[in-house]
Write an enzyme that holds these catalytic residues in place. Structure first.
Site, PDB file in Angstrom:
ATOM      1  N   GLN A 124      57.306  25.408  52.275  1.00  0.00           N
ATOM      2  CA  GLN A 124      56.289  24.709  50.694  1.00  0.00           C
ATOM      3  C   GLN A 124      54.861  24.771  51.088  1.00  0.00           C
ATOM      4  O   GLN A 124      54.360  24.311  52.070  1.00  0.00           O
ATOM      5  CB  GLN A 124      56.858  23.388  50.663  1.00  0.00           C
ATOM      6  CG  GLN A 124      55.849  22.531  49.438  1.00  0.00           C
ATOM      7  CD  GLN A 124      56.391  21.648  49.708  1.00  0.00           C
ATOM      8  OE1 GLN A 124      56.718  20.673  50.333  1.00  0.00           O
ATOM      9  NE2 GLN A 124      55.750  20.512  48.715  1.00  0.00           N
ATOM     10  N   GLY A 125      54.310  26.400  50.822  1.00  0.00           N
ATOM     11  CA  GLY A 125      52.632  26.731  50.759  1.00  0.00           C
ATOM     12  C   GLY A 125      52.131  25.599  49.504  1.00  0.00           C
ATOM     13  O   GLY A 125      51.398  25.901  48.786  1.00  0.00           O
ATOM     14  N   TYR A 126      51.907  24.222  49.617  1.00  0.00           N
ATOM     15  CA  TYR A 126      51.241  23.511  48.356  1.00  0.00           C
ATOM     16  C   TYR A 126      50.271  23.309  49.730  1.00  0.00           C
ATOM     17  O   TYR A 126      48.549  23.599  49.176  1.00  0.00           O
ATOM     18  CB  TYR A 126      51.816  22.146  48.245  1.00  0.00           C
ATOM     19  CG  TYR A 126      52.649  22.028  46.571  1.00  0.00           C
ATOM     20  CD1 TYR A 126      53.352  23.746  46.719  1.00  0.00           C
ATOM     21  CD2 TYR A 126      53.049  21.658  46.254  1.00  0.00           C
ATOM     22  CE1 TYR A 126      54.356  23.447  46.192  1.00  0.00           C
ATOM     23  CE2 TYR A 126      53.468  21.487  45.454  1.00  0.00           C
ATOM     24  CZ  TYR A 126      54.307  22.424  44.668  1.00  0.00           C
ATOM     25  OH  TYR A 126      55.334  22.719  43.735  1.00  0.00           O
ATOM     26  N   SER A 127      49.576  21.895  50.340  1.00  0.00           N
ATOM     27  CA  SER A 127      48.707  20.962  50.838  1.00  0.00           C
ATOM     28  C   SER A 127      47.768  22.158  51.502  1.00  0.00           C
ATOM     29  O   SER A 127      47.866  23.129  51.848  1.00  0.00           O
ATOM     30  CB  SER A 127      48.803  20.783  52.113  1.00  0.00           C
ATOM     31  OG  SER A 127      50.074  19.273  51.660  1.00  0.00           O
ATOM     32  N   SER A 159      55.645  22.488  56.525  1.00  0.00           N
ATOM     33  CA  SER A 159      57.055  22.693  57.922  1.00  0.00           C
ATOM     34  C   SER A 159      57.426  23.565  57.241  1.00  0.00           C
ATOM     35  O   SER A 159      57.464  24.267  56.609  1.00  0.00           O
ATOM     36  CB  SER A 159      57.746  21.276  56.549  1.00  0.00           C
ATOM     37  OG  SER A 159      56.650  19.940  56.307  1.00  0.00           O
ATOM     38  N   GLU A 242      61.725  16.872  44.496  1.00  0.00           N
ATOM     39  CA  GLU A 242      60.935  16.420  45.791  1.00  0.00           C
ATOM     40  C   GLU A 242      61.763  14.794  45.973  1.00  0.00           C
ATOM     41  O   GLU A 242      61.237  14.436  46.913  1.00  0.00           O
ATOM     42  CB  GLU A 242      59.596  16.953  46.438  1.00  0.00           C
ATOM     43  CG  GLU A 242      59.653  16.229  47.425  1.00  0.00           C
ATOM     44  CD  GLU A 242      58.139  17.285  48.205  1.00  0.00           C
ATOM     45  OE1 GLU A 242      57.362  17.677  47.522  1.00  0.00           O
ATOM     46  OE2 GLU A 242      58.188  17.169  49.314  1.00  0.00           O
ATOM     47  N   SER A 364      52.064  10.371  49.308  1.00  0.00           N
ATOM     48  CA  SER A 364      51.463   8.870  50.300  1.00  0.00           C
ATOM     49  C   SER A 364      52.454   7.544  49.918  1.00  0.00           C
ATOM     50  O   SER A 364      52.282   7.571  48.188  1.00  0.00           O
ATOM     51  CB  SER A 364      49.987   9.122  50.702  1.00  0.00           C
ATOM     52  OG  SER A 364      49.251   9.163  49.249  1.00  0.00           O
TER      53      SER A 364
HETATM   54  C1  LIG Z   1      55.524  15.167  58.061  1.00  0.00           C
HETATM   55  C2  LIG Z   1      54.928  16.470  57.296  1.00  0.00           C
HETATM   56  C3  LIG Z   1      54.720  17.286  56.494  1.00  0.00           C
HETATM   57  C4  LIG Z   1      54.181  18.041  55.683  1.00  0.00           C
HETATM   58  N1  LIG Z   1      54.958  18.880  55.350  1.00  0.00           N
HETATM   59  C5  LIG Z   1      54.441  19.413  54.303  1.00  0.00           C
HETATM   60  C6  LIG Z   1      54.824  21.065  53.808  1.00  0.00           C
HETATM   61  O1  LIG Z   1      55.961  21.155  54.562  1.00  0.00           O
HETATM   62  N2  LIG Z   1      53.967  21.707  52.771  1.00  0.00           N
HETATM   63  C7  LIG Z   1      52.996  20.559  52.230  1.00  0.00           C
HETATM   64  O2  LIG Z   1      52.500  21.379  51.316  1.00  0.00           O
HETATM   65  N3  LIG Z   1      52.499  19.854  52.992  1.00  0.00           N
HETATM   66  C8  LIG Z   1      53.809  19.053  53.948  1.00  0.00           C
HETATM   67  N4  LIG Z   1      52.307  18.527  54.343  1.00  0.00           N
HETATM   68  C9  LIG Z   1      51.078  17.822  53.912  1.00  0.00           C
HETATM   69  C10 LIG Z   1      51.679  16.285  52.735  1.00  0.00           C
HETATM   70  O3  LIG Z   1      51.626  17.088  51.063  1.00  0.00           O
HETATM   71  C11 LIG Z   1      49.757  15.954  52.557  1.00  0.00           C
HETATM   72  O4  LIG Z   1      49.955  15.861  53.369  1.00  0.00           O
HETATM   73  C12 LIG Z   1      49.911  14.674  51.320  1.00  0.00           C
HETATM   74  O5  LIG Z   1      50.415  15.617  50.119  1.00  0.00           O
HETATM   75  C13 LIG Z   1      48.639  13.954  51.601  1.00  0.00           C
HETATM   76  O6  LIG Z   1      47.341  14.565  52.019  1.00  0.00           O
HETATM   77  P1  LIG Z   1      46.596  15.018  52.945  1.00  0.00           P
HETATM   78  O7  LIG Z   1      47.134  14.595  54.748  1.00  0.00           O
HETATM   79  O8  LIG Z   1      45.617  15.613  52.704  1.00  0.00           O
HETATM   80  O9  LIG Z   1      45.738  13.487  52.312  1.00  0.00           O
HETATM   81  P2  LIG Z   1      44.237  12.821  51.346  1.00  0.00           P
HETATM   82  O10 LIG Z   1      44.934  13.422  50.341  1.00  0.00           O
HETATM   83  O11 LIG Z   1      43.227  12.827  51.774  1.00  0.00           O
HETATM   84  O12 LIG Z   1      44.524  11.464  51.347  1.00  0.00           O
HETATM   85  C14 LIG Z   1      44.244  10.682  52.491  1.00  0.00           C
HETATM   86  C15 LIG Z   1      44.716   8.905  51.858  1.00  0.00           C
HETATM   87  O13 LIG Z   1      43.932   8.872  50.558  1.00  0.00           O
HETATM   88  C16 LIG Z   1      44.775   7.880  49.557  1.00  0.00           C
HETATM   89  N5  LIG Z   1      44.801   8.813  48.549  1.00  0.00           N
HETATM   90  C17 LIG Z   1      44.111   9.959  48.273  1.00  0.00           C
HETATM   91  N6  LIG Z   1      44.487   9.988  46.355  1.00  0.00           N
HETATM   92  C18 LIG Z   1      44.548   8.654  46.039  1.00  0.00           C
HETATM   93  C19 LIG Z   1      44.555   7.937  44.542  1.00  0.00           C
HETATM   94  N7  LIG Z   1      44.703   8.771  43.680  1.00  0.00           N
HETATM   95  N8  LIG Z   1      44.937   7.132  44.534  1.00  0.00           N
HETATM   96  C20 LIG Z   1      45.182   6.090  45.897  1.00  0.00           C
HETATM   97  N9  LIG Z   1      45.261   6.691  47.031  1.00  0.00           N
HETATM   98  C21 LIG Z   1      44.830   7.944  47.179  1.00  0.00           C
HETATM   99  C22 LIG Z   1      46.025   8.811  50.371  1.00  0.00           C
HETATM  100  O14 LIG Z   1      47.618   7.703  50.381  1.00  0.00           O
HETATM  101  C23 LIG Z   1      45.805   8.407  52.168  1.00  0.00           C
HETATM  102  O15 LIG Z   1      45.657   7.560  52.454  1.00  0.00           O
HETATM  103  C24 LIG Z   1      53.000  17.004  55.061  1.00  0.00           C
HETATM  104  C25 LIG Z   1      52.650  16.428  55.635  1.00  0.00           C
HETATM  105  C26 LIG Z   1      53.361  15.551  57.045  1.00  0.00           C
HETATM  106  C27 LIG Z   1      52.459  14.450  57.058  1.00  0.00           C
END
Ligand SMILES: Cc1cc2nc3c(=O)[nH]c(=O)nc-3n(C[C@H](O)[C@H](O)[C@H](O)COP(=O)(O)OP(=O)(O)OC[C@H]3O[C@@H](n4cnc5c(N)ncnc54)[C@H](O)[C@@H]3O)c2cc1C
Length: 387
Positions: A124-127, A159, A242, A364
């Site tokens: 999955q290429g989102y983040s 992942s 998801e 999250s």
């Molecule tokens: C084990 C693991 C596997 C993953 N696999 C994939 C994958 O296969 N493909 C992929 O694309 N991504 C993947 N991810 C990434 C995951 O989707 C992101 O980590 C997640 O979406 C959070 O984004 P971020 O890490 O940039 O944190 P941020 O979005 O920067 O968030 C930081 C903090 O701010 C809070 N926050 C942010 N926005 C809000 C809001 N609007 N209201 C309240 N609080 C908020 C969050 O809850 C968090 O506590 C994976 C992550 C992990 C840990």
């Protein structure tokens, strides 16, 4: 438990027992996505041949039109058999359902068989470094040249990026566009000159996820899902998958860890510590609540849609699982801190370390609360810049 559900349970249980006592014995209990990849690919193919790979899909695409209740039964049996975690799950649970819902006939014909029969592993290429919860902020760009999309940019936390054949990518295809407008949803081969995958080492010692760089990478124009610039709708539809049934069945796997934890407490004698006993009992109660909740959400076993109460499921299980990780470390005591070869951690320690991420990926906990508030309870939407 209807007679046909009981039959289905017997069928799956027998098949899983036969396979995991026979040809796939070495895979029993494997819960990471990095070891024995060739054998794991064979396992995905075996599930495909038995039509047990994507049971919730329509029969015409290799599934069984399984009801939610059947999918829960399958997940329970899968966990009970200590079958290995699925390296095909992103294709089965995310890419496939998205192609079924939004793809055209040609895309269905070219991509679904490979996912259903276990030949194609997807990621999955989102983040991106600046687009996680705020996915609409993606900067990866795509431009159409003839019959190819040329893609430049970077994804992160992908992942299984290192072992995948295909990746679905959300990219900005309209220059100067902002937020959710002007994004496109593309299917791309990972193994091509313009794609570089750099594994990220995690605190478990493994590298399950990776950074993925696109430098003039190519997607076939036929592999655009939906219309150009309309990728946000597709991307959000996928997140619905998801956060739907797959998160509901995830908790079925926790029983195994609960059993391991109780066995460890008995073996070390710590089970006689009254405070630990109380926490173990609390964890057990929490697990029972999850199961009862899951069953409650199946209020209409034939209904393909989940009850809105299912929106609470990810928030509940992720917090429970993180607490279980803490409890496991207290049960194991200081011995649990000793790493294996090359600082690899296994068993309950591995679960503890991985469980730190449960409250982050697939939305999250804060985002889950927003979803419950807005979609479940109908509260006013949080203001979101360009949205
Ligand atoms: C084990 C693991 C596997 C993953 N696999 C994939 C994958 O296969 N493909 C992929 O694309 N991504 C993947 N991810 C990434 C995951 O989707 C992101 O980590 C997640 O979406 C959070 O984004 P971020 O890490 O940039 O944190 P941020 O979005 O920067 O968030 C930081 C903090 O701010 C809070 N926050 C942010 N926005 C809000 C809001 N609007 N209201 C309240 N609080 C908020 C969050 O809850 C968090 O506590 C994976 C992550 C992990 C840990």
């Amino acid at each position: 438990m209807t007679a046909s559900l009981a039959d289905f349970r017997n069928e799956t249980r027998t098949w899983l027992e036969d396979q995991l006592a026979g040809p796939f014995k070495a895979l029993r209990g494997l819960n990471n996505h990095v070891d024995a990849i060739d054998e794991r690919r064979e396992w995905e193919r075996a599930l495909g041949r038995a039509r047990l790979s994507c049971i919730g899909w329509p029969a015409e695409h290799g599934g069984r039109d399984a009801s939610i209740a059947e999918q829960v039964v399958f997940a329970e049996e899968y966990a009970r058999a200590h079958a290995p975690s699925r390296i095909g799950h992103i294709g089965i649970e995310l890419a496939g359902p998205t192609i079924i819902a939004y793809g055209n006939d040609d895309q269905k014909a070219r991509h679904l068989p490979g996912i259903a029969n276990g030949d194609a592993i997807w990621c999955q290429g989102y983040s991106e470094p600046n687009a996680g919860s705020d996915l609409a902020n993606v900067r990866t760009r795509a431009r159409l040249e003839g019959d190819k999309w040329i893609v430049d940019g970077q994804k992160i936390w992908t992942s299984m990026g290192s072992i995948s054949d295909w990746i679905f990518v959300v990219a900005r295809s309209e220059e100067g566009s902002k937020g959710p407008k002007g994004l496109s949803f593309l299917l791309m081969r990972v193994d091509q000159p313009g794609v570089t995958v750099r594994p990220i080492r995690q605190m478990t010692g493994e590298s399950e996820f990776a950074e993925v760089f696109f430098d003039g990478a190519v997607a076939d124009a036929r592999d655009l899902i939906g219309r150009p610039g309309d990728g946000w709708a597709v991307a959000m539809g996928l997140l619905g998958f998801e956060r739907g049934i797959s998160t509901l069945v995830q908790q079925m796997h926790f029983q195994t860890e609960m059993d391991q934890l109780i066995a460890a407490a008995k073996a070390s004698g710590r089970g006689s510590d009254p405070l630990l006993r109380q926490r173990i009992a609390d964890a057990w109660i929490g697990l029972s609540i999850m199961r009862f909740n899951a069953l409650r959400m199946l209020s209409d076993a034939g209904n393909p849609q989940l009850d809105e109460a299912a929106l609470t499921s990810k928030l509940y299980w992720s917090r429970w699982h993180r607490d279980l990780g803490d409890l496991a470390m207290d049960v194991l005591g200081i011995g649990g801190e000793i790493g294996g070869d090359d600082y690899r951690y296994e068993g309950l320690v591995h679960s503890h370390l991985m469980s730190r991420s449960d409250t982050i990926y697939a939305g999250s906990s804060q985002i889950q609360r927003n979803i419950i508030a807005e979609r479940g309870l109908g509260l006013p939407r949080e203001p979101r810049g360009d949205l």
